[in-house]
Scaffold this motif. Structure first.
Motif, PDB file in Angstrom:
ATOM      1  N   LYS A 337      -4.652   4.305   4.888  1.00 63.10           N
ATOM      2  CA  LYS A 337      -4.708   2.842   4.814  1.00 63.10           C
ATOM      3  C   LYS A 337      -3.593   2.293   3.926  1.00 63.10           C
ATOM      4  CE  LYS A 337      -9.720   2.649   5.609  1.00 63.10           C
ATOM      5  NZ  LYS A 337     -11.043   2.264   5.071  1.00 63.10           N
ATOM      6  N   VAL A 338      -3.518   2.801   2.705  1.00 65.57           N
ATOM      7  CA  VAL A 338      -2.500   2.337   1.761  1.00 65.57           C
ATOM      8  C   VAL A 338      -1.164   3.008   2.030  1.00 65.57           C
ATOM      9  CG1 VAL A 338      -1.883   2.210  -0.682  1.00 65.57           C
ATOM     10  CG2 VAL A 338      -4.250   1.858   0.024  1.00 65.57           C
ATOM     11  N   GLY A 339      -1.202   4.289   2.379  1.00 67.93           N
ATOM     12  CA  GLY A 339       0.031   5.039   2.599  1.00 67.93           C
ATOM     13  C   GLY A 339       0.287   6.055   1.504  1.00 67.93           C
ATOM     14  N   ARG A 340       1.195   6.979   1.783  1.00 72.95           N
ATOM     15  CA  ARG A 340       1.499   8.050   0.831  1.00 72.95           C
ATOM     16  C   ARG A 340       2.300   7.544  -0.373  1.00 72.95           C
ATOM     17  NH1 ARG A 340      -0.865   9.048   5.661  1.00 72.95           N
ATOM     18  NH2 ARG A 340      -0.172  10.933   6.727  1.00 72.95           N
ATOM     19  N   ARG A 341       3.324   6.776  -0.088  1.00 67.86           N
ATOM     20  CA  ARG A 341       4.264   6.365  -1.136  1.00 67.86           C
ATOM     21  C   ARG A 341       3.636   5.479  -2.221  1.00 67.86           C
ATOM     22  NH1 ARG A 341       9.898   5.752  -1.929  1.00 67.86           N
ATOM     23  NH2 ARG A 341      10.475   3.746  -2.825  1.00 67.86           N
ATOM     24  N   PRO A 342       2.883   4.415  -1.878  1.00 69.71           N
ATOM     25  CA  PRO A 342       2.258   3.615  -2.941  1.00 69.71           C
ATOM     26  C   PRO A 342       1.310   4.421  -3.817  1.00 69.71           C
ATOM     27  CG  PRO A 342       2.196   2.432  -0.851  1.00 69.71           C
ATOM     28  CD  PRO A 342       2.624   3.826  -0.536  1.00 69.71           C
ATOM     29  N   LEU A 343       0.524   5.307  -3.209  1.00 68.33           N
ATOM     30  CA  LEU A 343      -0.382   6.144  -3.995  1.00 68.33           C
ATOM     31  C   LEU A 343       0.401   7.056  -4.934  1.00 68.33           C
ATOM     32  CD1 LEU A 343      -3.197   7.302  -1.524  1.00 68.33           C
ATOM     33  CD2 LEU A 343      -3.410   5.725  -3.441  1.00 68.33           C
ATOM     34  N   LEU A 344       1.480   7.615  -4.419  1.00 65.98           N
ATOM     35  CA  LEU A 344       2.277   8.551  -5.218  1.00 65.98           C
ATOM     36  C   LEU A 344       2.882   7.866  -6.433  1.00 65.98           C
ATOM     37  CD1 LEU A 344       3.281  11.494  -5.178  1.00 65.98           C
ATOM     38  CD2 LEU A 344       5.250  10.717  -3.847  1.00 65.98           C
ATOM     39  N   LEU A 345       3.507   6.713  -6.235  1.00 65.97           N
ATOM     40  CA  LEU A 345       4.177   6.027  -7.346  1.00 65.97           C
ATOM     41  C   LEU A 345       3.175   5.488  -8.364  1.00 65.97           C
ATOM     42  CD1 LEU A 345       6.951   4.101  -5.356  1.00 65.97           C
ATOM     43  CD2 LEU A 345       7.190   6.217  -6.682  1.00 65.97           C
TER      44      LEU A 345
END
Length: 511
Positions: A337-345
């Motif tokens: 839903k949010v995506g990989r990149r936003p969660l990672l950062l």
């Protein structure tokens, strides 16, 4: 019926079946997590029982991850040869042998041998479970299903902590041996249960078994049309003519296998080079930021903060395991839903703050002659926040991202290289943490991890584009174009909408 395809399998049924396959494959990760978690408490007892030194404890803690290098570097070739499913069976057997030796643990040498053998199984498990889950799932649910191995690792770590706590009152020479040896039982169950799973459809295409691949895709896709679209994309990625309707063709793995090894390491195209850098970098930073020091040495960290009772140490450690597992579960519902990149950062930013505050709390506690309640509270809160931020982003994204970004011809070997770096860093931190904090103080060690986390955030910002919603066969486009994957994902969404249209006709997904 809504979501019903010509194959007669409902969308809900297909998702349930893919979920069940990913769960069974991920059970191997529970064993790996259990072995890691249980060691944190077992070390307290085996040190007393076997009369070993801190240096020997460090070696026992880290040798499993160093030996995992052997497993991870051979697992890619093996899984390309015998398939993802049978590679999991091999990993289960290796785990069983290692657990039996550790459970016996008659002396330091036998315990060391058991850890080494189990380490090879860890290497196999960490490579094959995420790859299988990624290859069996559709783009819309790949983030969730591919993160299941990380959930299972966290659940295994928690079970290890629980085992430590509830077996602590057994006689000294039996307690820690039972903690370590009990992992042999689920290893046998997994080796048998895995045979009920289908093979990866992408591996089947690589072997030229197109009919078998189509049958698997029909069971894990929402409609027959979606299964056909996915099969065409896989055939194109594997070098098979998309219009080919034969049940069996010449295996492409035999004539592409040699080239794939060279493509990954020797003069790869720019897109593959960027993929390789991203995969190796994310695995490097996952452990370079200190999570293994926290997981393995939580009792020591809390002891430095001011907790002296062994029961309290194990209880607080168990609380950390609950936190880790809970936030991993939260992450699985956010990845698609949010995506990989936003969660990672976001995850790494939170880790920087929590590691810094943990370093402050431990420094103050270490320089005080008496227990400082506020410093102890700061240390507990910071440690739990660090684990929470790590678990909601960096932990699951590492395995989801690295298992999905490689092209089909390089996926198994690329994932193996990533796991090798992961285990090397894991073993390095495990085997040096005690020496490190003795050299620069325990607070200084966590300030060092915070500095590395800053470098990790910068790396992820510039080198890790978004891959949410992009099919495995088109992710290479994201890296070749240098975009964030949104345009490719939009194309994927249009294609999936076309194959799900009421008229039942398959429309082209590519220009």
């Amino acid at each position: 019926m809504e979501g019903q395809g010509e194959s007669g399998v409902s969308a809900r049924g297909a998702k349930t079946y893919a979920f069940a396959c990913a769960i069974i494959a991920s059970i191997i990760s529970i064993l790996m997590g259990y072995d890691t978690g249980v060691m944190s408490g077992a070390m307290l007892f085996m040190k007393e029982d076997l009369n070993i030194q801190d240096e020997q404890v460090e070696v026992l803690a880290g040798i499993m991850n160093i030996c995992a290098l052997v497993g991870s570097l051979t697992a890619g070739r093996l899984s390309d040869w015998i398939g993802r499913r049978y590679t999991i069976v091999v990993a289960s057997i290796i785990f069983f042998v290692g657990a039996v030796l550790m459970g016996l643990g008659l002396n330091y040498g036998m315990l060391f041998s058991g850890r080494c053998i189990a380490g090879v199984g860890v290497g196999y498990a960490l490579m094959v479970a995420p790859v299988y889950s990624a290859e069996i799932s559709s783009p819309s649910s790949r983030g969730f299903l591919t993160s299941l191995p990380e959930i299972c690792i966290s659940a295994g770590i928690l079970l290890g902590y629980v085992s430590n706590y509830f077996l602590r009152h057994l006689p000294l020479k039996y307690g820690w041996r039972l903690m370590l040896g009990v992992a042999a039982v689920p290893s046998v169950m997994l080796a048998v249960g895995i045979l009920a799973m289908p093979e990866s459809p992408r591996w089947l295409v690589m072997q030229g078994r197109l009919r078998d691949a189509r049958e698997v895709l029909l069971r894990v896709s929402n409609t027959k049309e979606e299964a056909e679209l996915r099969l065409r994309e896989i055939k194109a990625a594997a070098g098979v003519d998309e219009s080919c309707t034969d049940d069996v063709v010449e295996p492409v793995a035999t004539h592409r296998g040699r080239a794939s090894g060279r493509s990954c390491c020797s003069g790869p195209p720019p897109a593959v080079r960027r993929i390789l850098i991203a995969a190796l970098g994310i695995h490097f930073f996952e452990h370079a930021t200190g999570i293994e020091a926290v997981v393995l040495y939580t009792p020591r960290i809390f002891k430095k903060a001011g907790i002296s009772s062994r029961s309290k140490l194990l209880f607080v450690t168990m609380g950390m395991g609950v936190t880790k597992t809970a936030f991993i579960l939260v992450a699985t519902f956010l990845l698609d839903k949010v995506g990989r990149r936003p969660l990672l950062l976001t995850s790494v930013a939170g880790m920087i703050l929590s590691l810094s505050s943990l370093g402050i709390g431990l420094t103050m506690a270490d320089h005080s002659q008496q227990t400082l309640p506020w410093a102890l509270g700061l240390c507990i809160a910071s440690l739990l926040l660090f684990v929470a931020f790590f678990s909601v982003g960096l932990a699951p994204v590492t395995w989801v991202y690295s298992s999905e970004i490689f092209p089909l011809r390089l996926r198994a070997q690329g994932a193996s290289m990533g796991v090798a770096v992961n285990r090397l860093m894991n073993g390095t931190v495990s085997m040096t943490f005690i020496s490190l904090y003795k050299a620069i103080t325990i607070g200084g060690a966590f300030f060092l991890f915070a500095g590395i986390a800053v470098l990790a955030w910068i790396f992820f910002f510039f080198c890790c584009p978004e891959t949410k919603g992009v099919s495995l066969e088109r992710i290479e486009e994201v890296f070749s174009k240098g975009c964030d994957g949104s345009s490719v994902a939009e194309d994927e969404g249009v294609a999936m909408a076309n194959v799900a249209s009421p008229n039942g006709h398959v429309k082209s997904s590519e220009s």
